[in-house]
Design a protein around this motif. Structure first.
Motif, mmCIF file in Angstrom:
data_model
loop_
_atom_site.group_PDB
_atom_site.id
_atom_site.type_symbol
_atom_site.label_atom_id
_atom_site.label_comp_id
_atom_site.label_asym_id
_atom_site.label_seq_id
_atom_site.Cartn_x
_atom_site.Cartn_y
_atom_site.Cartn_z
ATOM 1 N N ARG A 27 45.307 39.223 34.201
ATOM 2 C CA ARG A 27 45.449 40.427 35.018
ATOM 3 C C ARG A 27 46.913 40.825 35.204
ATOM 4 N NH1 ARG A 27 40.382 40.089 39.312
ATOM 5 N NH2 ARG A 27 38.837 40.333 37.654
ATOM 6 N N ASP A 64 41.002 35.346 41.915
ATOM 7 C CA ASP A 64 40.195 36.493 42.336
ATOM 8 C C ASP A 64 40.872 37.199 43.509
ATOM 9 O OD1 ASP A 64 37.914 38.204 42.598
ATOM 10 O OD2 ASP A 64 37.325 36.991 44.327
ATOM 11 N N ASP A 116 43.363 41.079 43.679
ATOM 12 C CA ASP A 116 43.054 42.300 44.439
ATOM 13 C C ASP A 116 44.300 42.755 45.201
ATOM 14 O OD1 ASP A 116 40.397 42.461 43.600
ATOM 15 O OD2 ASP A 116 39.675 42.995 45.611
HETATM 16 MN MN MN Z 1 37.563 40.126 42.359
#
Ligand code: MN
Ligand code: IPM
Length: 354
Positions: free
Chosen positions: A105, A247, A251
Motif C-alpha cells: 500500500r 490494515d 487507513d
Molecule cells: Mn482495511
C-alpha cells in the motif's frame, strides 16, 4: 502486436463497476500506446450474486484464477449482506487461496491534493506499507465457549509462522532496495506487549536485515507509528508490519494521502497471481450516479501494470493521474470533483497517452 495479458476483472458491488470501467479504459489506452494487449475476463463475484444464488466463489473459479496474469477488483460489499460474509467469502478467500502474502500500500500525496496534515506536502508524504496478508489475526481461528451466557469466552488466535513472517520481511527488504529512496525499512510491531508473536517478527527482521547492509533498519511500536505518520511522515520510506496493524495504519495512511478516492493497494503473490484493488469500499449510496472518483481504481491499475513488468505503461498512468489532479479536479470527494466519473477516466487516459 506485443504480448497479451489475461486480466480477471471482479467489478463487484455498488460503485465497483463504475470505477472499474474507468480503470480498464485507462489500462487499454496505455496498452495501445506501449504495444501490448489486455484481455479481460469478467467474474461476477459480489454481494449481489450472493443474494441471488447463495454462492460466493466456487472452487472451480479459484482454479481458473490461478491461470490468469493478474486480477483487478473493484469493490465487494452490499448493504443487505451481513458484515463478515463477503469479507471472508470473497476478499479474504481470494487472498488466502491464491497465497497473496503481501499487501502493498503506497502512501503518496500528489501535488494539489488536500491532506489534513498541516505543513506537510508531497515532499514529506511518500512512503509504502508492506503488510503481511495471509496470517496473524486474519486466519479465522478461534471460537466461543458458553456463548450468550455471563461466562462467555471468545478467543481469536493470532498465528505467525517463521516462514510467513520471513517471506514478508524478505519481500520488504527487496522492495526497499528496489525503491531506492532513502533505503530505510521500519518494522512496525508491538514487541512490548506481543512478547511471543512480535518477538518472532523482531528477531526475523534483524536476522534477514544482516543480508541487506545497504538498508537502514529501525523499529517503531504501532501506536508510535500512528503518531509519526501524522507528525513526521517524512521519516518513513518503507514500513513492514503484520496483517492487523497493516490494515489499521493504511487507513490512516489513506487519509493523509488524500482519502479513499486515491488510495490503492495490491495483494501480491510474487511467485503467483496477484490482485489489485482500490482500498475503499463499494460506496452503495453513490451507485449509478456517475459521481464516484475512479482514481483509486485507476491507481490500482497502475500497480497491476508495474507488477506485470510494464513499467513504462505504469508510469504513464501515474503521469495521467498527476496531470488530472493538477489541471482539473477540484476535489477527490464523490460529487465534488467538478467532473463525472467517466470524464475523470477520459482525462487520465488522454494525459497518460500524451
Ligand atoms: Mn482495511
Ligand atoms: C482491507 C479491508 C479488509 C481487511 C476487509 C474488508 C476484510 O479492510 O483490505 O483493508 O481487513 O483486510
Amino acid at each position: 502486436m506485443g504480448k497479451t495479458y489475461k486480466i480477471a476483472v471482479i467489478a463487484g458491488d455498488g460503485t465497483g463497476p463504475e470505477v472499474m470501467a474507468e480503470g480498464i479504459k485507462v489500462l487499454k489506452a496505455v496498452s495501445d500506446i506501449i504495444g501490448f494487449n489486455v484481455e479481460t475476463i469478467d467474474y461476477d463475484f459480489s454481494g449481489e450474486r450472493y443474494l441471488k444464488t447463495g454462492e460466493l466463489i466456487p472452487d472451480s473459479a479459484i482454479e481458473e484464477l490461478k491461470q490468469v496474469d493478474s486480477i483487478y477488483l473493484g469493490a465487494v460489499g452490499h448493504p443487505d449482506v451481513k458484515p463478515g460474509i463477503l469479507e471472508h467469502g470473497v476478499l479474504l478467500k481470494l487472498r488466502f487461496a491464491l497465497d497473496q502474502y503481501i499487501n502493498l500500500r503506497p502512501i503518496k500525496l500528489y501535488p494539489n491534493v488536500y491532506t489534513p496534515v498541516r505543513d506537510k506536502g508531497p515532499e514529506e508524504i511518500d512512503f509504502v506499507v508492506v503488510r503481511e496478508n495471509t496470517e496473524g489475526l486474519y486466519i479465522g481461528s478461534g471460537g466461543f465457549l458458553k456463548k450468550g451466557t455471563k461466562d462467555e469466552v471468545a478467543s481469536q488466535l493470532m498465528v505467525n509462522t517463521r516462514k510467513g513472517v520471513e517471506r514478508c520481511i524478505r519481500y520488504a527488504f527487496e522492495y526497499t532496495r528496489k525503491r531506492n529512496q532513502g533505503k530505510r525499512l521500519t518494522l512496525c510491531a508491538k514487541t512490548n506487549v506481543l512478547v511471543f508473536a512480535h518477538d518472532l517478527w523482531e528477531r526475523t527482521f534483524y536476522e534477514v536485515g544482516e543480508e541487506y547492509p545497504d538498508i537502514t533498519t529501525n523499529y517503531a511500536h504501532v501506536d508510535a507509528t500512528c503518531m509519526w505518520m501524522l507528525k513526521n511522515p517524512e521519516w518513513f520510506d518503507v514500513i513492514v508490519t503484520c496483517n492487523m496493524f497493516g490494515d489499521i495504519i493504511t487507513d490512516l495512511g489513506a487519509m493523509i494521502q488524500g482519502g479513499m478516492g486515491i488510495a490503492a493497494g495490491g495483494n501480491l503473490n510474487p511467485e503467483g497471481v496477484s490482485m489489485f484493488e482500490p482500498i475503499g469500499g463499494s460506496a452503495p449510496k453513490y451507485t449509478g450516479m456517475g459521481v464516484i472518483n475512479p482514481l483509486a481504481c485507476i491507481c490500482a491499475g497502475q500497480m497491476l501494470l508495474e507488477e506485470l513488468g510494464e513499467t513504462k505503461a505504469a508510469k504513464r498512468i501515474e503521469k495521467g493521474v498527476v496531470k488530472a489532479l493538477s489541471n482539473n479536479l477540484k476535489s477527490l470527494s464523490a460529487g465534488k470533483m467538478g467532473y463525472c466519473t467517466s470524464e475523470v477516466g477520459d482525462l487520465v487516459a488522454k494525459y497518460a497517452c500524451e
